[in-house]
Motif scaffolding. Structure first.
Motif, PDB file in Angstrom:
ATOM      1  N   PRO A  49     -16.515  52.799  12.198  1.00 22.96           N
ATOM      2  CA  PRO A  49     -15.621  53.778  11.554  1.00 22.96           C
ATOM      3  C   PRO A  49     -14.140  53.624  11.898  1.00 22.96           C
ATOM      4  O   PRO A  49     -13.282  53.735  11.025  1.00 22.96           O
ATOM      5  CB  PRO A  49     -16.165  55.123  12.071  1.00 22.96           C
ATOM      6  CG  PRO A  49     -17.604  54.858  12.365  1.00 22.96           C
ATOM      7  CD  PRO A  49     -17.654  53.449  12.866  1.00 22.96           C
ATOM      8  N   LEU A  50     -13.812  53.340  13.159  1.00 23.00           N
ATOM      9  CA  LEU A  50     -12.411  53.310  13.565  1.00 23.00           C
ATOM     10  C   LEU A  50     -11.830  51.911  13.658  1.00 23.00           C
ATOM     11  O   LEU A  50     -10.606  51.749  13.639  1.00 23.00           O
ATOM     12  CB  LEU A  50     -12.255  54.001  14.929  1.00 23.00           C
ATOM     13  CG  LEU A  50     -12.671  55.470  14.996  1.00 23.00           C
ATOM     14  CD1 LEU A  50     -12.504  55.987  16.418  1.00 23.00           C
ATOM     15  CD2 LEU A  50     -11.837  56.298  14.023  1.00 23.00           C
ATOM     16  N   TYR A  51     -12.694  50.891  13.744  1.00 22.04           N
ATOM     17  CA  TYR A  51     -12.186  49.550  14.024  1.00 22.04           C
ATOM     18  C   TYR A  51     -13.316  48.558  13.820  1.00 22.04           C
ATOM     19  O   TYR A  51     -14.466  48.832  14.154  1.00 22.04           O
ATOM     20  CB  TYR A  51     -11.684  49.508  15.477  1.00 22.04           C
ATOM     21  CG  TYR A  51     -11.010  48.231  15.894  1.00 22.04           C
ATOM     22  CD1 TYR A  51      -9.698  47.964  15.540  1.00 22.04           C
ATOM     23  CD2 TYR A  51     -11.680  47.296  16.683  1.00 22.04           C
ATOM     24  CE1 TYR A  51      -9.058  46.802  15.957  1.00 22.04           C
ATOM     25  CE2 TYR A  51     -11.056  46.129  17.104  1.00 22.04           C
ATOM     26  CZ  TYR A  51      -9.745  45.893  16.733  1.00 22.04           C
ATOM     27  OH  TYR A  51      -9.122  44.751  17.139  1.00 22.04           O
ATOM     28  N   PHE A 153      -8.489  49.770  24.726  1.00 23.12           N
ATOM     29  CA  PHE A 153      -8.813  50.303  23.394  1.00 23.12           C
ATOM     30  C   PHE A 153      -8.431  51.775  23.315  1.00 23.12           C
ATOM     31  O   PHE A 153      -7.788  52.225  22.351  1.00 23.12           O
ATOM     32  CB  PHE A 153     -10.307  50.116  23.129  1.00 23.12           C
ATOM     33  CG  PHE A 153     -10.732  50.384  21.712  1.00 23.12           C
ATOM     34  CD1 PHE A 153     -11.027  49.345  20.852  1.00 23.12           C
ATOM     35  CD2 PHE A 153     -10.851  51.696  21.233  1.00 23.12           C
ATOM     36  CE1 PHE A 153     -11.423  49.595  19.536  1.00 23.12           C
ATOM     37  CE2 PHE A 153     -11.243  51.945  19.932  1.00 23.12           C
ATOM     38  CZ  PHE A 153     -11.529  50.893  19.073  1.00 23.12           C
ATOM     39  N   TYR A 154      -8.839  52.529  24.328  1.00 21.96           N
ATOM     40  CA  TYR A 154      -8.543  53.965  24.367  1.00 21.96           C
ATOM     41  C   TYR A 154      -7.028  54.208  24.372  1.00 21.96           C
ATOM     42  O   TYR A 154      -6.532  55.070  23.638  1.00 21.96           O
ATOM     43  CB  TYR A 154      -9.180  54.573  25.612  1.00 21.96           C
ATOM     44  CG  TYR A 154      -8.824  56.026  25.843  1.00 21.96           C
ATOM     45  CD1 TYR A 154      -9.513  57.046  25.192  1.00 21.96           C
ATOM     46  CD2 TYR A 154      -7.783  56.382  26.704  1.00 21.96           C
ATOM     47  CE1 TYR A 154      -9.181  58.376  25.400  1.00 21.96           C
ATOM     48  CE2 TYR A 154      -7.448  57.706  26.913  1.00 21.96           C
ATOM     49  CZ  TYR A 154      -8.143  58.704  26.260  1.00 21.96           C
ATOM     50  OH  TYR A 154      -7.805  60.022  26.454  1.00 21.96           O
ATOM     51  N   ALA A 155      -6.300  53.444  25.172  1.00 18.78           N
ATOM     52  CA  ALA A 155      -4.856  53.646  25.289  1.00 18.78           C
ATOM     53  C   ALA A 155      -4.130  53.327  23.982  1.00 18.78           C
ATOM     54  O   ALA A 155      -3.254  54.078  23.544  1.00 18.78           O
ATOM     55  CB  ALA A 155      -4.304  52.781  26.426  1.00 18.78           C
ATOM     56  N   ILE A 156      -4.487  52.221  23.345  1.00 16.31           N
ATOM     57  CA  ILE A 156      -3.824  51.842  22.093  1.00 16.31           C
ATOM     58  C   ILE A 156      -4.117  52.859  21.001  1.00 16.31           C
ATOM     59  O   ILE A 156      -3.213  53.273  20.251  1.00 16.31           O
ATOM     60  CB  ILE A 156      -4.267  50.431  21.648  1.00 16.31           C
ATOM     61  CG1 ILE A 156      -3.694  49.370  22.597  1.00 16.31           C
ATOM     62  CG2 ILE A 156      -3.821  50.144  20.217  1.00 16.31           C
ATOM     63  CD1 ILE A 156      -2.191  49.222  22.539  1.00 16.31           C
ATOM     64  N   GLU A 163      -3.975  58.108  17.218  1.00 16.42           N
ATOM     65  CA  GLU A 163      -5.258  58.605  16.703  1.00 16.42           C
ATOM     66  C   GLU A 163      -6.096  59.080  17.878  1.00 16.42           C
ATOM     67  O   GLU A 163      -6.415  58.297  18.771  1.00 16.42           O
ATOM     68  CB  GLU A 163      -5.965  57.486  15.945  1.00 16.42           C
ATOM     69  CG  GLU A 163      -7.242  57.902  15.265  1.00 16.42           C
ATOM     70  CD  GLU A 163      -7.813  56.769  14.421  1.00 16.42           C
ATOM     71  OE1 GLU A 163      -8.979  56.881  14.032  1.00 16.42           O
ATOM     72  OE2 GLU A 163      -7.090  55.781  14.170  1.00 16.42           O
ATOM     73  N   SER A 164      -6.431  60.351  17.903  1.00 12.20           N
ATOM     74  CA  SER A 164      -7.155  60.920  19.029  1.00 12.20           C
ATOM     75  C   SER A 164      -8.595  60.418  19.054  1.00 12.20           C
ATOM     76  O   SER A 164      -9.370  60.659  18.124  1.00 12.20           O
ATOM     77  CB  SER A 164      -7.139  62.445  18.955  1.00 12.20           C
ATOM     78  OG  SER A 164      -7.834  62.999  20.052  1.00 12.20           O
ATOM     79  N   VAL A 165      -8.934  59.709  20.119  1.00 16.90           N
ATOM     80  CA  VAL A 165     -10.276  59.156  20.291  1.00 16.90           C
ATOM     81  C   VAL A 165     -10.702  59.429  21.735  1.00 16.90           C
ATOM     82  O   VAL A 165      -9.949  59.147  22.666  1.00 16.90           O
ATOM     83  CB  VAL A 165     -10.296  57.637  20.015  1.00 16.90           C
ATOM     84  CG1 VAL A 165     -11.691  57.073  20.257  1.00 16.90           C
ATOM     85  CG2 VAL A 165      -9.840  57.337  18.600  1.00 16.90           C
ATOM     86  N   PHE A 167     -12.703  58.893  25.233  1.00 12.48           N
ATOM     87  CA  PHE A 167     -13.130  57.693  25.953  1.00 12.48           C
ATOM     88  C   PHE A 167     -14.636  57.495  25.817  1.00 12.48           C
ATOM     89  O   PHE A 167     -15.113  56.355  25.746  1.00 12.48           O
ATOM     90  CB  PHE A 167     -12.738  57.796  27.427  1.00 12.48           C
ATOM     91  CG  PHE A 167     -12.909  56.510  28.182  1.00 12.48           C
ATOM     92  CD1 PHE A 167     -12.083  55.429  27.931  1.00 12.48           C
ATOM     93  CD2 PHE A 167     -13.907  56.374  29.125  1.00 12.48           C
ATOM     94  CE1 PHE A 167     -12.238  54.226  28.618  1.00 12.48           C
ATOM     95  CE2 PHE A 167     -14.067  55.180  29.824  1.00 12.48           C
ATOM     96  CZ  PHE A 167     -13.231  54.110  29.565  1.00 12.48           C
ATOM     97  N   MET A 168     -15.386  58.585  25.752  1.00 11.36           N
ATOM     98  CA  MET A 168     -16.831  58.472  25.578  1.00 11.36           C
ATOM     99  C   MET A 168     -17.173  57.824  24.243  1.00 11.36           C
ATOM    100  O   MET A 168     -18.106  57.014  24.149  1.00 11.36           O
ATOM    101  CB  MET A 168     -17.481  59.851  25.686  1.00 11.36           C
ATOM    102  CG  MET A 168     -19.006  59.824  25.607  1.00 11.36           C
ATOM    103  SD  MET A 168     -19.757  58.800  26.905  1.00 11.36           S
ATOM    104  CE  MET A 168     -19.308  59.754  28.368  1.00 11.36           C
ATOM    105  N   LEU A 169     -16.413  58.160  23.199  1.00  8.71           N
ATOM    106  CA  LEU A 169     -16.649  57.545  21.893  1.00  8.71           C
ATOM    107  C   LEU A 169     -16.398  56.041  21.963  1.00  8.71           C
ATOM    108  O   LEU A 169     -17.148  55.256  21.378  1.00  8.71           O
ATOM    109  CB  LEU A 169     -15.732  58.178  20.844  1.00  8.71           C
ATOM    110  CG  LEU A 169     -15.858  57.610  19.425  1.00  8.71           C
ATOM    111  CD1 LEU A 169     -17.234  57.915  18.847  1.00  8.71           C
ATOM    112  CD2 LEU A 169     -14.770  58.173  18.515  1.00  8.71           C
ATOM    113  N   VAL A 170     -15.346  55.653  22.668  1.00  5.60           N
ATOM    114  CA  VAL A 170     -15.050  54.231  22.828  1.00  5.60           C
ATOM    115  C   VAL A 170     -16.223  53.529  23.510  1.00  5.60           C
ATOM    116  O   VAL A 170     -16.664  52.461  23.073  1.00  5.60           O
ATOM    117  CB  VAL A 170     -13.760  54.028  23.651  1.00  5.60           C
ATOM    118  CG1 VAL A 170     -13.553  52.543  23.971  1.00  5.60           C
ATOM    119  CG2 VAL A 170     -12.558  54.576  22.902  1.00  5.60           C
TER     120      VAL A 170
END
Length: 208
Positions: A49-51, A153-156, A163-165, A167-170
């Motif tokens: 979905p995000l990448y 990934f989380y930081a970028i 885009e709010s993501v 860390f658990m989703l990552v």
């Protein structure tokens, strides 16, 4: 790649190391850098979905570089590959160029560099032998590689893309989906190392 490897040493101010390296050492490191580049094209694209993630065989060649060349030259091989890609050669899984550092997935490439050094150190210093030594190094390297990749990934996504993501989703969507196949590559690389490195002789490719 061999010439780029030598240039990398000079740019990094590692003149003494560059002067002491033999042509064979530069060539072997360049060959591993080229193998990592080839591994980028042996890939499976995973649309998420995000990448869009890419499962490649690069991790296999990163591990073999660390096992065969050790910490110093294994990590320099990975650094050569990264430098070539950032200079514009399309040898990353999704292209190349300096702007690649702003892609969320670039952290996994940085993870290759740190993992190569750590895996090389473990294989050089560990009291373990045979398959156990290599799979231990590979597993630690895998955790380092994914840890750096996930944080980057989380930081970028959160601080550059805006885009709010979570860390658990990552971790769940962008790490767990490929970490098992990469662990299978750990098993494969360890088995290759057990069979090939004794045949080469102790550090026969690179003389420290």
């Amino acid at each position: 790649y061999g010439y780029c490897f030598n240039d990398l040493l000079q740019l990094g101010g590692i003149n003494d190391l560059g002067d002491n390296m033999k042509t064979k050492e530069i060539t072997v490191c360049g060959l591993f850098a080229a193998a990592i580049a080839v591994g980028a094209f042996l890939k499976v694209n995973i649309p998420l979905p995000l990448y869009e993630m890419h499962f490649t065989l690069q991790w296999l060649f990163v591990m073999l570089a660390a096992f065969v060349l050790g910490a110093k030259f294994g990590s320099l091989s990975v650094a050569t590959y990264l430098l070539m890609g950032l200079m514009g050669l399309p040898i990353f899984a999704a292209g190349g160029g300096p702007a690649y550092v702003f892609r969320p997935g670039f952290g996994f490439l940085l993870g290759f560099l740190a993992a190569a050094y750590i895996m090389g150190k473990i294989t050089e210093k560990s009291q373990l032998t045979g398959f156990t030594k290599y799979i231990t190094a590979a597993t630690v390297g895998l955790l380092v590689y994914y840890g750096i990749g996930a944080v980057y990934f989380y930081a970028i996504k959160n601080f550059y893309v805006g885009e709010s993501v979570s860390f658990m989703l990552v971790l769940v969507q962008y790490c767990l989906i490929t970490i098992l196949p990469d662990f299978l590559l750990c098993l494969l690389a360890s088995e290759i190392a057990v069979r090939v490195i004794p045949a080469l002789g102790s550090r026969s490719l690179i003389q420290e």
